[in-house]
Design an enzyme around this catalytic site. Structure first.
Site, PDB file in Angstrom:
ATOM      1  N   SER A   1      -6.688   4.809  -0.187  1.00  0.00           N
ATOM      2  CA  SER A   1      -5.958   5.361   0.964  1.00  0.00           C
ATOM      3  C   SER A   1      -6.008   4.410   2.145  1.00  0.00           C
ATOM      4  CB  SER A   1      -6.537   6.707   1.432  1.00  0.00           C
ATOM      5  OG  SER A   1      -6.446   7.685   0.439  1.00  0.00           O
ATOM      6  N   ASN A   2      -5.076   4.619   3.087  1.00  0.00           N
ATOM      7  CA  ASN A   2      -5.147   4.062   4.435  1.00  0.00           C
ATOM      8  C   ASN A   2      -5.056   5.224   5.415  1.00  0.00           C
ATOM      9  OD1 ASN A   2      -4.757   1.287   3.474  1.00  0.00           O
ATOM     10  ND2 ASN A   2      -2.593   1.841   3.258  1.00  0.00           N
TER      11      ASN A   2
END
Length: 808
Positions: free
Chosen positions: A241-242
């Site tokens: 994820s970011n």
């Protein structure tokens, strides 16, 4: 009643309508306006209003009703995926699909075969693990509200099964689609909490036995430190994820902004699903949840938005136990013997002839947890001298649903911190948040074994002295009581770190994470001083982290940010690997004698045309980008050929962690080989070296080819996409992992947050659903959906469908 009038009426819907009659999915109240006023005759019920792209806004008078609406609406979109997951949880994959086959879905465990999966989950059922945790009083066990949500979800799912006909060909006639119980729903959440511990390594625990004689090191076995590093690498690759939160000091309105971009599988039970959940006066939250959960896991309310990223914390540890001489089933604690517990687990297995027979395997347990003989590539032999056992504090954690529920109620960043402190239930994620008052937050508040650096230094075994510095995997001497994990005074359960130990950054101009450790959540204000088990410091960051920090730091410095800036960041598709290396690659290509290089098979390849293609590439992974595919294939080949220590001319420096290492080493022999391999591969597939990326990176939905922008983790692209390479079919022909539930959220001081969302693969996995690929086409076009959170916005949705769902 004409539709516009009906929509105005919907805006005033309240609790009185929650006693209305049942409508089947797809039946709009506008088609029968009087039905919403009729009594349902009792039982659980909810109001579901569908806005664009099939997003349900679920309203109920209480938690059981809200869970009912969630279960119903999830079943309507994802019944086959959900049912397949419940087959897994019941330990019946081998009965239906054969024991040797690999599970179709690894969202609940990482078992290599159906048999291993069944033995793992049947063992949990035999031990009544989840039932015992359900009986624990809150806060160490689930709250009444969480239990009511789970009970309601099961009732809603079952009601949908009774009242509807399955149209999805994946399970339309399957006998394994069955009703579920509240315990099944709890088991699903419990399994998700185990995904970084026991659930990640079931193959080493489900059929264990001591081996005869010493344990020789097998040829090709990786270095233990490197093998332990791979344990987290695989987890981050399968679910990454970011996320970034900007404080009010950087935004146009002085209020917080959040951009969340979780990278999750595009198929199976780890898909996100989007909804809004409302109990008037009690709860109002919108966002994405993993299938089978009765709560929003990533989302926003009127005052705060949050997202999660997979954390670097090693969520499990090992104890090495000394066995009693002559008795490998007993071990010593301070010199006193203890007998292991034997658990015989039996599961039904369908043979190749179609007959079902019972298969029994033995699992052995210690006071710490199950005996394990390997963690992926890390062998842990059970000898006549020692045995390893797994310590996973999430094995007693059924608080995850309460954690997400508390986040949905939090009124700002202080409320987020309080929610995490009270529930202590998030197993393997960081939390990033922003609020309407301008606060920002990063925190690695996860359930971790309480392995301090002091404890690791004092109690690590020879194996642990290799793995702990490398990856945070502790291997401790379990034969000594003074090597116990101990307790923090503010921890809800013994053996875990309390909230005060969690690495946290508050009110930084930006707070960002891309699955690296907390160290550079803000590169100008590095986080240090946390125990190694949380993550490392002073080491090279991934290109995705480096690119993300460069981007968000520049945005914060520029200031006056708006929601539009977040959308531009999401779809910029900048490839940091290209910006670092493409110019060097083009120059190195042009310098090759005669424009030729030798591939890995020893064949000469004319690569001269690649020089111009790479030199003219715009350094993005947009669908219309020319040269992107060539660089992508070259870069993957290069990383497989050249070790990191030889890849760059300028090495990593902890004093410049965002900009080093740099300057590609084009003199390494692997450079020319990788270039020749990439050029030869594309030519053999009939793909032009400067072909637009979208012609060869796409998905096919109902016969329609949809181009996909974005790039792999190795390229450092924020909009991360991992796809299957199938050269005969035209390149990357299916995305299996990447950007999923994307949300950009801001606040303007009103009760209605400004939000844009996108579920990249759509709400439904049923190819007959209108929401099978509608948002995938938006993703292809680089567009997001305006979130409808307030009543006036829901009521104004074109084509609004109002559905009453109930048990009867």
């Amino acid at each position: 009643m004409p539709l516009p009038h009906r929509l105005r009426a919907v805006a005033g819907i309240g609790l009185a309508l929650l006693t209305g009659a049942a409508l089947l999915p797809g039946q709009a109240a506008a088609a029968a306006p009087d039905r919403a006023e009729r009594l349902s005759g009792g039982g659980l019920s909810a109001l579901v209003r569908y806005t664009e792209y099939g997003v349900p806004h679920i309203t109920a008078k209480d938690y059981p009703g809200l869970g009912f609406g969630q279960g119903w609406a999830q079943a309507a979109d994802q019944v086959c995926v959900l049912a397949d997951g419940f087959v897994t949880l019941r330990g019946e994959r081998s009965r239906h699909f054969g024991g040797e086959a690999a599970p179709r879905d690894t969202s609940l465990s990482s078992a290599a075969t159906n048999l291993s999966s069944d033995l793992y989950f049947q063992g949990l059922r035999d031990a009544k693990t989840v039932e015992k945790l359900l009986d624990r009083p809150a806060p160490t066990g689930p709250s009444r509200q969480a239990k009511e949500l789970m009970r309601g979800w099961a009732a809603g799912y079952n009601a949908w099964l009774r009242q509807n006909k399955i149209t999805d060909p994946a399970c339309r006639t399957a006998g394994w689609v069955r009703p579920v119980t509240a315990s099944d729903v709890a088991e699903r959440g419990y399994a998700m909490a185990q995904l970084a511990g026991r659930g990640a390594f079931p193959d080493g625990t489900t059929d264990t036995r001591p081996q005869a004689g010493p344990a020789p090191r097998a040829a090709g076995t990786p270095d233990p430190a490197e093998a332990s590093r791979g344990l987290f690498g695989q987890r981050a690759k399968s679910m990454g994820s970011n996320a970034v939160a900007f404080s009010g000091s950087t935004t146009a309105g002085g209020r917080g902004l959040l951009l969340g971009n979780p990278h999750y599988p595009w198929q199976g039970g780890a898909r996100f699903w989007q909804s809004q959940m409302t109990i008037p006066g009690e709860l109002n939250v919108a966002g994405g949840t993993l299938l089978g959960l009765p709560v929003v896991a990533i989302g926003h309310n009127a005052d705060m938005a949050w997202s999660h990223t997979v954390a670097t914390g090693m969520a499990m540890s090992l104890y090495e136990l000394k066995t009693v001489p002559g008795d490998p089933y007993s071990y010593l604690i301070d010199g006193k013997p203890e007998r292991m517990t034997e658990r015989a687990v039996t599961v039904p297995v369908r043979g190749k002839d179609g007959r079902v027979t019972d298969v029994t395997r033995t699992q052995w347990w210690t006071r710490f947890g199950p005996v394990t003989t390997r963690l992926d590539d890390l062998p842990l032999p059970w000898t006549d001298r020692s045995v390893h056992t797994m310590v996973d504090p999430n094995a007693t954690n059924l608080r995850m649903i309460d954690g997400f529920l508390a986040l949905g109620k939090a009124r700002g960043v202080p409320g987020v911190r309080d929610a995490l402190r009270r529930t202590q239930g998030l197993p393997w994620v960081n939390t990033v948040a922003a609020d309407s008052r301008g606060h920002s937050l990063y925190t690695q508040s996860q359930v971790l074994p309480r392995v301090t650096d002091e404890l690791a230094g004092r109690c690590s075994t020879p194996l642990g002295r290799q793995t702990f510095p490398a990856s945070g995997l502790a291997v401790l001497d379990g034969s000594r009581r003074d090597c116990a994990l101990g307790s923090d005074s503010d921890a809800l359960q013994p053996g875990i770190f309390g909230p005060s130990a969690m690495p946290t950054r508050i009110d930084a101009p930006y707070a960002e994470n891309s699955n690296d450790s907390p160290w550079l959540a803000n590169a100008d204000r590095p986080l240090t001083g946390y125990p190694r088990i949380f993550g490392d410091t002073g080491t090279a960051r991934s290109l995705r982290t480096r690119g993300a920090v460069e981007d968000v730091a520049a945005m914060a410095k520029r200031g006056k940010l708006t929601l539009a800036d977040l959308e531009r960041q999401q779809f910029a598709d900048r490839a940091p690997a290209g910006e670092l290396a493409a110019t060097d690659v083009a120059k190195g290509c042009a310098a090759l004698p005669g424009g030729r290089a030798t591939d890995s098979d020893g064949k000469p390849v004319d690569v001269s045309a690649a020089c111009d293609a790479l030199g003219g590439w715009d350094r993005t992974m947009r669908a219309d980008s020319r040269g992107a595919l060539l660089f992508d294939r070259f870069w993957r080949a290069l990383l497989d050929t050249v070790p990191q220590e030889r890849l760059w001319r300028v090495p990593f420096s902890a004093a410049a962690p965002v900009t080093t290492p740099n300057t590609l080493n084009t003199t390494d022999p692997g450079f020319a080989t990788a270039l020749a391999d990439a050029v030869g591969e594309l030519r053999a597939a009939g793909i032009a070296l400067d072909a637009p990326l979208g012609e060869h990176q796409f998905v096919v939905r109902n016969g329609k080819r949809i181009p996909v922008s974005g790039g792999a983790h190795a390229l450092g692209v924020w909009n991360m996409v991992e796809a299957r390479w199938d050269a005969p079919r035209g390149g990357y022909t299916e995305v299996f992992h990447g950007s999923s539930y994307i949300q950009a959220v801001g606040f303007d001081g009103s009760a209605c947050p400004m939000a844009r969302t996108l579920l990249t693969y759509g709400q439904s996995s049923n190819p007959r659903s209108p929401h099978y690929s509608d948002q995938t086409e938006l993703f292809s076009a680089g567009r997001m959906v305006k979130s409808r959170f307030c009543e006036k916005d829901i009521a104004a949705a074109p084509g609004l469908k109002v559905v009453r769902v109930s048990e009867r």
